[in-house]
Design a protein around this motif. Structure first.
Motif, short mmCIF file in Angstrom:
data_model
loop_
_atom_site.label_atom_id
_atom_site.label_comp_id
_atom_site.label_asym_id
_atom_site.label_seq_id
_atom_site.Cartn_x
_atom_site.Cartn_y
_atom_site.Cartn_z
N VAL A 127 30.60 -0.19 80.09
CA VAL A 127 30.17 0.00 78.71
C VAL A 127 30.66 1.37 78.25
O VAL A 127 30.73 2.31 79.03
CB VAL A 127 28.63 -0.12 78.58
CG1 VAL A 127 27.89 0.93 79.39
CG2 VAL A 127 28.19 -0.10 77.13
N TYR A 128 31.02 1.45 76.98
CA TYR A 128 31.48 2.73 76.44
C TYR A 128 30.50 3.22 75.37
O TYR A 128 29.86 2.43 74.69
CB TYR A 128 32.90 2.63 75.89
CG TYR A 128 33.08 1.71 74.71
CD1 TYR A 128 32.94 2.19 73.41
CD2 TYR A 128 33.38 0.37 74.89
CE1 TYR A 128 33.10 1.36 72.33
CE2 TYR A 128 33.54 -0.47 73.81
CZ TYR A 128 33.40 0.03 72.53
OH TYR A 128 33.53 -0.80 71.44
N PHE A 129 30.39 4.54 75.26
CA PHE A 129 29.49 5.15 74.30
C PHE A 129 30.23 5.88 73.19
O PHE A 129 29.60 6.38 72.26
CB PHE A 129 28.54 6.12 75.02
CG PHE A 129 27.61 5.43 75.97
CD1 PHE A 129 26.47 4.78 75.52
CD2 PHE A 129 27.88 5.40 77.34
CE1 PHE A 129 25.62 4.13 76.39
CE2 PHE A 129 27.02 4.75 78.21
CZ PHE A 129 25.90 4.11 77.74
N ASN A 130 31.54 5.98 73.29
CA ASN A 130 32.30 6.66 72.25
C ASN A 130 32.44 5.75 71.03
O ASN A 130 32.20 4.55 71.11
CB ASN A 130 33.66 7.13 72.77
CG ASN A 130 34.46 6.03 73.40
OD1 ASN A 130 33.92 5.11 74.02
ND2 ASN A 130 35.75 6.09 73.26
N PRO A 131 32.84 6.31 69.90
CA PRO A 131 33.03 5.48 68.70
C PRO A 131 34.06 4.39 68.95
O PRO A 131 35.03 4.60 69.69
CB PRO A 131 33.55 6.48 67.66
CG PRO A 131 33.12 7.81 68.14
CD PRO A 131 33.11 7.73 69.64
N SER A 132 33.85 3.24 68.36
CA SER A 132 34.75 2.11 68.61
C SER A 132 36.18 2.40 68.16
O SER A 132 37.11 1.81 68.69
CB SER A 132 34.22 0.84 67.95
OG SER A 132 33.99 1.07 66.57
N ASN A 133 36.37 3.34 67.23
CA ASN A 133 37.74 3.66 66.83
C ASN A 133 38.47 4.49 67.88
O ASN A 133 39.63 4.81 67.71
CB ASN A 133 37.77 4.35 65.46
CG ASN A 133 37.13 5.72 65.46
OD1 ASN A 133 36.69 6.23 66.49
ND2 ASN A 133 37.06 6.33 64.29
N GLN A 134 37.77 4.83 68.97
CA GLN A 134 38.40 5.55 70.08
C GLN A 134 38.63 4.63 71.29
O GLN A 134 38.93 5.08 72.37
CB GLN A 134 37.53 6.73 70.52
CG GLN A 134 37.39 7.80 69.46
CD GLN A 134 36.54 8.97 69.95
OE1 GLN A 134 36.20 9.09 71.12
NE2 GLN A 134 36.19 9.84 69.01
N VAL A 135 38.46 3.33 71.07
CA VAL A 135 38.60 2.36 72.16
C VAL A 135 39.78 1.44 71.87
O VAL A 135 39.91 0.94 70.76
CB VAL A 135 37.31 1.51 72.31
CG1 VAL A 135 37.48 0.44 73.36
CG2 VAL A 135 36.12 2.40 72.61
N GLY A 136 40.62 1.24 72.86
CA GLY A 136 41.73 0.32 72.72
C GLY A 136 43.05 1.00 73.05
O GLY A 136 43.13 2.21 73.25
N SER A 137 44.07 0.20 73.09
CA SER A 137 45.40 0.67 73.45
C SER A 137 45.87 1.77 72.50
O SER A 137 45.81 1.62 71.29
CB SER A 137 46.37 -0.50 73.42
OG SER A 137 47.66 -0.07 73.76
N GLY A 138 46.31 2.87 73.07
CA GLY A 138 46.84 3.97 72.29
C GLY A 138 45.79 4.86 71.66
O GLY A 138 46.13 5.83 70.98
N ARG A 139 44.53 4.56 71.85
CA ARG A 139 43.47 5.38 71.28
C ARG A 139 42.90 6.30 72.36
O ARG A 139 42.87 5.95 73.52
CB ARG A 139 42.36 4.50 70.71
CG ARG A 139 42.87 3.60 69.60
CD ARG A 139 41.75 2.74 69.09
NE ARG A 139 42.25 1.78 68.11
CZ ARG A 139 41.47 0.89 67.53
NH1 ARG A 139 40.20 0.82 67.81
NH2 ARG A 139 41.97 0.06 66.65
N ARG A 140 42.46 7.46 71.94
CA ARG A 140 41.98 8.45 72.91
C ARG A 140 40.60 8.93 72.53
O ARG A 140 40.21 8.93 71.37
CB ARG A 140 42.93 9.64 72.93
CG ARG A 140 44.35 9.26 73.28
CD ARG A 140 45.13 10.49 73.45
NE ARG A 140 44.88 10.95 74.82
CZ ARG A 140 45.78 11.53 75.57
NH1 ARG A 140 46.97 11.76 75.09
NH2 ARG A 140 45.50 11.90 76.79
N PHE A 141 39.90 9.40 73.57
CA PHE A 141 38.58 10.01 73.38
C PHE A 141 38.75 11.32 72.63
O PHE A 141 39.65 12.10 72.90
CB PHE A 141 37.91 10.25 74.73
CG PHE A 141 36.58 10.93 74.61
CD1 PHE A 141 35.46 10.22 74.24
CD2 PHE A 141 36.45 12.29 74.85
CE1 PHE A 141 34.22 10.84 74.13
CE2 PHE A 141 35.24 12.92 74.74
CZ PHE A 141 34.12 12.20 74.38
N ASN A 142 37.85 11.56 71.69
CA ASN A 142 37.85 12.79 70.91
C ASN A 142 36.42 13.33 70.90
O ASN A 142 35.52 12.65 70.39
CB ASN A 142 38.36 12.51 69.50
CG ASN A 142 38.22 13.70 68.59
OD1 ASN A 142 37.13 13.96 68.09
ND2 ASN A 142 39.32 14.39 68.37
#
Length: 160
Positions: free
Chosen positions: A80-95
């Motif tokens: 499970v992830y807790f970061n914003p969904s716009n930071q999840v997926g191919s080419g996206r990074r945690f900010n």
């Protein structure tokens, strides 16, 4: 809403209603992208006073009777992830800034362990827990945690 509970489904009844096999139902309802729509609505209907977000892009999924905003997430085989969904997926990074902004705007997470479908364990996790886990480096670098680590280490540590 209770702090920890189970939701159950009759997969045979669902299979009959959708005219598909029980395996098809299980495959569909153990995919976090697909089942979230159903879980959000079931939570709303089973908890008087709760409301759905006005749109999919609202930044939260459910509004509690006091106006608190909650994210509904699925615990999958991958975790499970807790970061914003716009930071999840191919080419996206945690900010970090985006993560902190997300945490400041919600009351917490409602997590459903869909791996066990048709019996789904649900955990209500106030945001303070996630912030504590993050500061203690108990979450991965991208604010994601494995299912095993969540269930074995973090779930017993949830404070209300």
């Amino acid at each position: 809403m209770e702090k920890r509970f189970q939701m159950t489904w009759d997969e045979m009844e669902l299979a009959r209603a959708f005219k598909v096999s029980p395996e098809d139902v299980r495959e569909y309802l153990t995919d976090g992208r697909r089942v979230s729509f159903i879980i959000e609505r079931r939570l709303k209907w089973e908890n008087p006073g709760w409301q759905l977000a006005p749109s999919e892009g609202a930044g939260y999924d459910l509004l509690d009777p006091d106006g608190g905003m909650w994210e509904v997430r699925s615990i999958t085989r991958q975790g499970v992830y807790f970061n914003p969904s716009n930071q999840v997926g191919s080419g996206r990074r945690f900010n970090e800034d985006g993560f902190q902004l997300k945490m400041s705007g919600i009351k917490g997470f409602i997590l459903s362990d869909i791996v066990g479908f048709p019996v789904v364990d649900v955990f209500v996790v106030p945001v303070e827990n996630v912030l504590r886990w993050h500061s203690q480096r108990l979450l991965g670098a991208n604010a994601k945690v494995s299912r095993a680590k969540f269930l074995n280490n973090l779930a017993p540590d949830i404070q209300f």
